[in-house]
Design an enzyme around this catalytic site. Sequence first.
Site, short mmCIF file in Angstrom:
data_model
loop_
_atom_site.label_atom_id
_atom_site.label_comp_id
_atom_site.label_asym_id
_atom_site.label_seq_id
_atom_site.Cartn_x
_atom_site.Cartn_y
_atom_site.Cartn_z
N LEU A 63 0.82 -1.21 0.00
CA LEU A 63 0.00 0.00 0.00
C LEU A 63 0.85 1.25 0.00
O LEU A 63 0.39 2.32 -0.40
CB LEU A 63 -0.92 0.02 1.22
CG LEU A 63 -1.93 -1.11 1.33
CD1 LEU A 63 -2.70 -1.01 2.64
CD2 LEU A 63 -2.88 -1.10 0.14
N GLY A 64 2.08 1.14 0.47
CA GLY A 64 2.94 2.32 0.51
C GLY A 64 4.28 2.01 1.12
O GLY A 64 4.46 1.03 1.85
N GLY A 66 7.45 4.20 3.07
CA GLY A 66 7.95 5.44 3.62
C GLY A 66 9.44 5.33 3.89
O GLY A 66 10.07 4.33 3.53
N GLY A 67 9.98 6.32 4.53
CA GLY A 67 11.40 6.32 4.82
C GLY A 67 11.84 5.22 5.76
O GLY A 67 12.96 4.73 5.67
N VAL A 71 3.98 -0.57 4.24
CA VAL A 71 2.61 -0.87 4.63
C VAL A 71 1.99 -1.79 3.58
O VAL A 71 2.10 -1.52 2.38
CB VAL A 71 1.76 0.41 4.79
CG1 VAL A 71 0.33 0.06 5.21
CG2 VAL A 71 2.39 1.36 5.80
N LYS A 90 1.97 -2.74 9.10
CA LYS A 90 3.10 -1.81 8.93
C LYS A 90 4.35 -2.47 9.50
O LYS A 90 4.35 -2.96 10.63
CB LYS A 90 2.82 -0.50 9.65
CG LYS A 90 3.87 0.55 9.41
CD LYS A 90 3.42 1.90 9.96
CE LYS A 90 4.42 2.98 9.59
NZ LYS A 90 3.98 4.28 10.07
N ASP A 184 3.03 14.29 10.25
CA ASP A 184 3.16 14.32 8.79
C ASP A 184 1.77 14.50 8.15
O ASP A 184 1.41 13.77 7.25
CB ASP A 184 3.81 13.04 8.32
CG ASP A 184 4.34 13.12 6.89
OD1 ASP A 184 4.58 14.25 6.41
OD2 ASP A 184 4.48 12.07 6.26
#
Length: 191
Positions: A63-64, A66-67, A71, A90, A184
Amino acid sequence: QGEAPPIQKTSRGTQDLAAEENVAAVISPSTPPTTRKTNIKPKRQTIAPGLVLKDRYLLENSLGTGGTALVFSARDLHAAHKSGARIAVKIPRPDAKDLARGVARLQHEFRHAHPLTHPNIVRVFDLTSDDQSCFMTMELIEGKSLAALLREWPTIDEARKRTILRSCADALIYAHRNNIVHGDFKPANVL
């Protein structure tokens, strides 16, 4: 704050943002996670769809990224009904230089997000961490991001715009009243 999970809208069976009234958020604390050493040293492994975590969570789709975390949508194979409940998982990025820091950030996020219960904030369920893995499970939200919706913003009626913005504000007000600041908050993190 670098990595915060998407602020999301509770879809409850529909993927159409315009058909819903509430926007949900995962709230990240305003203070950075601790940098102290943790006893958790997860093994670096390939995290990809098809992987089953703890003989329970089948990762389905990314789904994604990040740094510090990945996810995935996942299926809880221990769920009561035959097909399994769909959730989000996550996981600290296994390719990160400092995996222990990613684990500490996830633990920090869990401690602050787990107690929050609000219709506009995505529900965080569990944190699994042991000497081999660390991941957080949460409500799976499906839909269009506010960032994508902004491309259509001129065509959206004013009442709907106010509803979206009010839902975001309600989530942030609730979080602030609970001494949590989203680290964020941006259109890409609203669903």
